[in-house]
Design a protein around this motif. Sequence first.
Motif, short mmCIF file in Angstrom:
data_model
loop_
_atom_site.label_atom_id
_atom_site.label_comp_id
_atom_site.label_asym_id
_atom_site.label_seq_id
_atom_site.Cartn_x
_atom_site.Cartn_y
_atom_site.Cartn_z
N ALA A 122 0.83 -1.21 0.00
CA ALA A 122 0.00 0.00 0.00
C ALA A 122 0.86 1.26 0.00
CB ALA A 122 -0.93 0.01 1.21
N LEU A 123 1.98 1.22 0.72
CA LEU A 123 2.84 2.40 0.81
C LEU A 123 3.92 2.44 -0.26
CD1 LEU A 123 3.30 2.54 4.70
CD2 LEU A 123 1.74 3.90 3.28
N GLY A 124 4.10 1.32 -0.97
CA GLY A 124 5.11 1.29 -2.02
C GLY A 124 6.53 1.28 -1.51
N VAL A 125 6.75 0.63 -0.36
CA VAL A 125 8.08 0.54 0.23
C VAL A 125 8.39 -0.93 0.53
CG1 VAL A 125 7.99 2.86 1.23
CG2 VAL A 125 7.23 0.91 2.59
N PRO A 126 9.67 -1.26 0.72
CA PRO A 126 10.02 -2.64 1.05
C PRO A 126 9.47 -3.07 2.41
CG PRO A 126 11.96 -1.41 0.33
CD PRO A 126 10.85 -0.42 0.51
N VAL A 127 9.29 -4.37 2.60
CA VAL A 127 8.77 -4.92 3.85
C VAL A 127 9.70 -4.56 5.00
CG1 VAL A 127 8.22 -7.06 5.07
CG2 VAL A 127 7.52 -6.77 2.70
N ARG A 128 11.01 -4.63 4.78
CA ARG A 128 11.97 -4.28 5.85
C ARG A 128 11.79 -2.84 6.30
NH1 ARG A 128 17.76 -7.03 4.39
NH2 ARG A 128 17.09 -9.18 4.74
N THR A 129 11.48 -1.95 5.39
CA THR A 129 11.26 -0.55 5.74
C THR A 129 10.03 -0.42 6.62
OG1 THR A 129 12.29 0.17 3.68
CG2 THR A 129 10.87 1.76 4.80
N VAL A 130 8.97 -1.16 6.28
CA VAL A 130 7.76 -1.13 7.10
C VAL A 130 8.07 -1.63 8.50
CG1 VAL A 130 5.46 -2.15 7.40
CG2 VAL A 130 6.17 -1.33 5.16
N ARG A 131 8.79 -2.74 8.60
CA ARG A 131 9.14 -3.29 9.92
C ARG A 131 9.98 -2.31 10.73
NH1 ARG A 131 10.51 -9.09 7.46
NH2 ARG A 131 8.39 -9.92 7.41
N SER A 132 10.94 -1.69 10.09
CA SER A 132 11.81 -0.72 10.76
C SER A 132 11.01 0.49 11.25
CB SER A 132 12.92 -0.28 9.81
OG SER A 132 13.68 0.75 10.38
N ARG A 133 10.17 1.02 10.38
CA ARG A 133 9.34 2.17 10.76
C ARG A 133 8.38 1.80 11.89
NH1 ARG A 133 7.85 4.67 4.78
NH2 ARG A 133 9.96 5.40 4.31
N HIS A 134 7.86 0.59 11.84
CA HIS A 134 6.93 0.12 12.87
C HIS A 134 7.64 0.09 14.23
CE1 HIS A 134 4.53 -2.92 15.09
NE2 HIS A 134 3.54 -2.29 14.51
N GLN A 135 8.83 -0.51 14.27
CA GLN A 135 9.58 -0.58 15.52
C GLN A 135 9.99 0.81 16.01
OE1 GLN A 135 12.79 -3.24 14.49
NE2 GLN A 135 11.68 -5.04 15.25
N ASP A 136 10.45 1.66 15.11
CA ASP A 136 10.84 3.02 15.48
C ASP A 136 9.66 3.81 16.03
OD1 ASP A 136 13.41 2.44 14.64
OD2 ASP A 136 13.25 3.55 12.74
N ALA A 137 8.52 3.68 15.37
CA ALA A 137 7.33 4.42 15.81
C ALA A 137 6.89 3.97 17.20
CB ALA A 137 6.19 4.23 14.80
N LEU A 138 6.86 2.67 17.42
CA LEU A 138 6.46 2.16 18.74
C LEU A 138 7.45 2.61 19.82
CD1 LEU A 138 5.17 -1.44 17.97
CD2 LEU A 138 3.84 0.65 18.39
N HIS A 139 8.74 2.58 19.49
CA HIS A 139 9.75 3.04 20.45
C HIS A 139 9.54 4.52 20.79
CE1 HIS A 139 13.55 3.43 22.54
NE2 HIS A 139 13.83 4.46 21.77
N THR A 140 9.30 5.33 19.78
CA THR A 140 9.05 6.76 19.99
C THR A 140 7.83 6.98 20.86
OG1 THR A 140 10.08 7.29 17.87
CG2 THR A 140 8.62 8.96 18.84
N LEU A 141 6.76 6.25 20.58
CA LEU A 141 5.53 6.39 21.37
C LEU A 141 5.75 5.97 22.82
CD1 LEU A 141 2.81 5.13 18.86
CD2 LEU A 141 3.27 7.48 19.57
N ARG A 142 6.47 4.87 23.01
CA ARG A 142 6.74 4.40 24.39
C ARG A 142 7.56 5.42 25.17
NH1 ARG A 142 8.10 -0.74 21.84
NH2 ARG A 142 6.23 -2.00 21.87
N THR A 143 8.60 5.95 24.55
CA THR A 143 9.46 6.91 25.26
C THR A 143 8.72 8.21 25.50
OG1 THR A 143 10.50 7.59 23.17
CG2 THR A 143 11.64 5.91 24.48
N SER A 144 7.89 8.65 24.57
CA SER A 144 7.15 9.90 24.79
C SER A 144 6.09 9.72 25.86
CB SER A 144 6.54 10.43 23.50
OG SER A 144 5.53 9.58 23.04
N ARG A 145 5.54 8.51 25.97
CA ARG A 145 4.52 8.24 27.00
C ARG A 145 5.18 8.20 28.38
NH1 ARG A 145 0.57 3.11 27.80
NH2 ARG A 145 -0.80 4.12 29.27
N GLN A 146 6.38 7.60 28.46
CA GLN A 146 7.09 7.53 29.74
C GLN A 146 7.53 8.91 30.19
OE1 GLN A 146 10.18 4.74 28.89
NE2 GLN A 146 8.84 2.95 29.12
N ALA A 147 7.85 9.78 29.23
CA ALA A 147 8.30 11.13 29.57
C ALA A 147 7.14 12.00 30.05
CB ALA A 147 8.95 11.78 28.36
N ALA A 148 5.92 11.64 29.64
CA ALA A 148 4.76 12.48 30.01
C ALA A 148 4.34 12.29 31.45
CB ALA A 148 3.58 12.13 29.11
#
Length: 171
Positions: free
Chosen positions: A145-171
């Motif tokens: 759907a996004l026109g990117v490789p599967v590895r890119t999707v997995r990497s972005r998924h992990q990065d996004a979840l990490h960012t959300l977790r750290t921003s939630r802990q900081a709040a």
Amino acid sequence: MTTAPHPCAASGRTPALDELMAENFGPLLTFVERLVVDHHLAEDIVQETFIRAWQHGARLRLIEVPIGDWLMTVARDLAVASLREVAVGRERIEPEVDAAQPDHADAAVAAAEAVSMLRRLSVEHRAVLLHTYLAGRTTHQTARALGVPVRTVRSRHQDALHTLRTSRQAA
């Protein structure tokens, strides 16, 4: 000369909800019927899906995915829950019509916080989360759907979840 109220006014439905139902009822019913293989149960699930859309109208304006995708996800979740109930032999208990509605203030606050946190992500990272969680797509479907490789999707998924977790802990 007075104008008659919209026929849906007494039920609390709006013309926008009627339009949403007119556009999506058939495809949703077909989709759910394939999942539950029971026409009447499928109709009940589709109706419950539109009730939830009506109840979450304000929240739906905040999401950045097509409303049809949200409806499909809700209908799929309801169908799966219904199939699980049947699988364990539980009798479905329908809520009473006159039952008091719970206070949704906490859910509204949580939804607003979630939207705020999602907006902190890059467009690419947010798109991956919306495709995988909200639309219920697999990693491969998201990549197509996004026109990117599967590895890119997995990497972005992990990065996004990490960012959300750290921003939630900081709040």
